[in-house]
Write a protein that holds these residues in place. Sequence first.
Motif, PDB file in Angstrom:
ATOM      1  N   LYS A   1       4.138  12.235   0.896  1.00 28.55           N
ATOM      2  CA  LYS A   1       4.094  11.253   1.986  1.00 28.55           C
ATOM      3  C   LYS A   1       3.200  11.747   3.114  1.00 28.55           C
ATOM      4  O   LYS A   1       2.397  10.975   3.671  1.00 28.55           O
ATOM      5  N   ASP A   2       3.302  13.027   3.467  1.00 27.42           N
ATOM      6  CA  ASP A   2       2.434  13.598   4.502  1.00 27.42           C
ATOM      7  C   ASP A   2       0.969  13.493   4.097  1.00 27.42           C
ATOM      8  O   ASP A   2       0.099  13.165   4.917  1.00 27.42           O
ATOM      9  N   PHE A   3       0.692  13.778   2.816  1.00 24.78           N
ATOM     10  CA  PHE A   3      -0.679  13.685   2.315  1.00 24.78           C
ATOM     11  C   PHE A   3      -1.186  12.246   2.407  1.00 24.78           C
ATOM     12  O   PHE A   3      -2.318  11.998   2.834  1.00 24.78           O
ATOM     13  N   ALA A   4      -0.357  11.288   2.017  1.00 26.17           N
ATOM     14  CA  ALA A   4      -0.753   9.878   2.049  1.00 26.17           C
ATOM     15  C   ALA A   4      -1.053   9.431   3.479  1.00 26.17           C
ATOM     16  O   ALA A   4      -2.021   8.695   3.729  1.00 26.17           O
ATOM     17  N   GLU A   5      -0.231   9.866   4.442  1.00 26.08           N
ATOM     18  CA  GLU A   5      -0.455   9.511   5.845  1.00 26.08           C
ATOM     19  C   GLU A   5      -1.777  10.076   6.349  1.00 26.08           C
ATOM     20  O   GLU A   5      -2.510   9.428   7.106  1.00 26.08           O
ATOM     21  N   LYS A   6      -2.101  11.303   5.912  1.00 22.37           N
ATOM     22  CA  LYS A   6      -3.360  11.925   6.333  1.00 22.37           C
ATOM     23  C   LYS A   6      -4.549  11.181   5.741  1.00 22.37           C
ATOM     24  O   LYS A   6      -5.574  10.998   6.414  1.00 22.37           O
ATOM     25  N   VAL A   7      -4.429  10.760   4.478  1.00 21.04           N
ATOM     26  CA  VAL A   7      -5.511   9.990   3.851  1.00 21.04           C
ATOM     27  C   VAL A   7      -5.720   8.683   4.611  1.00 21.04           C
ATOM     28  O   VAL A   7      -6.854   8.302   4.942  1.00 21.04           O
ATOM     29  N   TYR A   8      -4.621   7.996   4.922  1.00 16.55           N
ATOM     30  CA  TYR A   8      -4.699   6.721   5.635  1.00 16.55           C
ATOM     31  C   TYR A   8      -5.313   6.921   7.020  1.00 16.55           C
ATOM     32  O   TYR A   8      -6.208   6.163   7.429  1.00 16.55           O
ATOM     33  N   SER A   9      -4.853   7.946   7.736  1.00 17.54           N
ATOM     34  CA  SER A   9      -5.352   8.193   9.091  1.00 17.54           C
ATOM     35  C   SER A   9      -6.832   8.531   9.096  1.00 17.54           C
ATOM     36  O   SER A   9      -7.578   8.132  10.004  1.00 17.54           O
ATOM     37  N   HIS A  10      -7.266   9.265   8.060  1.00 21.13           N
ATOM     38  CA  HIS A  10      -8.683   9.625   7.967  1.00 21.13           C
ATOM     39  C   HIS A  10      -9.548   8.377   7.890  1.00 21.13           C
ATOM     40  O   HIS A  10     -10.556   8.255   8.587  1.00 21.13           O
ATOM     41  N   ALA A  41      -8.629   1.381   5.288  1.00 21.30           N
ATOM     42  CA  ALA A  41      -7.748   2.506   4.965  1.00 21.30           C
ATOM     43  C   ALA A  41      -6.871   2.120   3.782  1.00 21.30           C
ATOM     44  O   ALA A  41      -6.294   1.022   3.760  1.00 21.30           O
ATOM     45  N   PRO A  42      -6.757   2.977   2.787  1.00 21.44           N
ATOM     46  CA  PRO A  42      -6.000   2.627   1.573  1.00 21.44           C
ATOM     47  C   PRO A  42      -4.502   2.523   1.837  1.00 21.44           C
ATOM     48  O   PRO A  42      -3.906   3.391   2.482  1.00 21.44           O
ATOM     49  N   ARG A  43      -3.897   1.458   1.329  1.00 21.87           N
ATOM     50  CA  ARG A  43      -2.463   1.228   1.484  1.00 21.87           C
ATOM     51  C   ARG A  43      -1.701   1.338   0.171  1.00 21.87           C
ATOM     52  O   ARG A  43      -0.474   1.310   0.178  1.00 21.87           O
TER      53      ARG A  43
END
Length: 332
Positions: free
Chosen positions: A248-257, A271-273
């Motif tokens: 989940k932390d990784f997914a949030e970082k990808v989205y934020s990037h 941003a990918p959802r």
Amino acid sequence: MKEADAETKRIKDPRQRLEAFLGKLTEKGFSLEAIGYKGDTESQQEDLVSGILSHKGNIYIKDARTGGGYLVVRVRKEGEEVHVESDSPDFSDLMESREKIAQERDARYKRMSELQAPEVILDHFREMRDSYNPKDPVGILYDLFRTLRDPIIEEEVPYETFSGHRAEFRLICQRVPKTKSEDESFEIEGYSKVSSNGVSANISLGGHGESVRDVLRGMYSQRMPTISEGELSSIVDEAERDVMTRTKDFAEKVYSHYASNSTLSENGVEAPRDFAVDLIPQWNDETRKIDYCFLETNHQYGHKGLREVDLSAAGRVYRNKALIQENKQDRV
């Protein structure tokens, strides 16, 4: 990962590009998408194949644009020997075509011999026959790269087995639109892909789905055979929370990037959802725990294994997909 990949692509010389890419695999300690490079000239193809063959570790080759286990191939090193292997039906077709070529060359030589052709002609057809080995790894790799449209290369990293089989974790990450009073966050659903062979854990190639918890329990129990049931359950509880939280932390970082990059936004890149993250479980001797290698992210993913494991979770994934798509259309 993307920055490292882009850096490799900036190198123009094919040999340097390949060496830079393979070097990053070793330095980073996890699999990166390959350079997406397909040599057009004979010398470029030679550089690509020789670089793969000279690399010390095992390597996976596959096509970036296809799923379902299409031509997932492992180049396995065993001492001085190199084995190119796959459980893909498409690879079987490729090998059958090479066997057919060998048979045709043998038949042509025998035909010339029966016709009592001059020795110089016989020598030519004999050389054509003897120089072609359908199981030669170099020839197989040349044929493979001619077949793949957009090849990527991944270094095989050490992995923990489950009941003697390769296993990977697929975590589906979906950021579902909420009301104004609710904060958005990723919802994570996961399952394990367990192989029926040693090459790939792809379910389309005969693998099957297992729950993340059951696979973690199996991995810990085989590493700690004398541990009590209570201790094992506690360890597995913590391990399952850890893999979900880290994903989940990784997914949030990808989205934020993506969300914070104005250049991407101006070019219509959202941003990918909705994507899946594949993890390879590894045993850490220092911590005596299962650790994970982030293998890749997939924006077009299957989840047949999740339906095998948890129909309710699979239903939530379908529902979230519909909500995400509906929200996207409303914004267009």
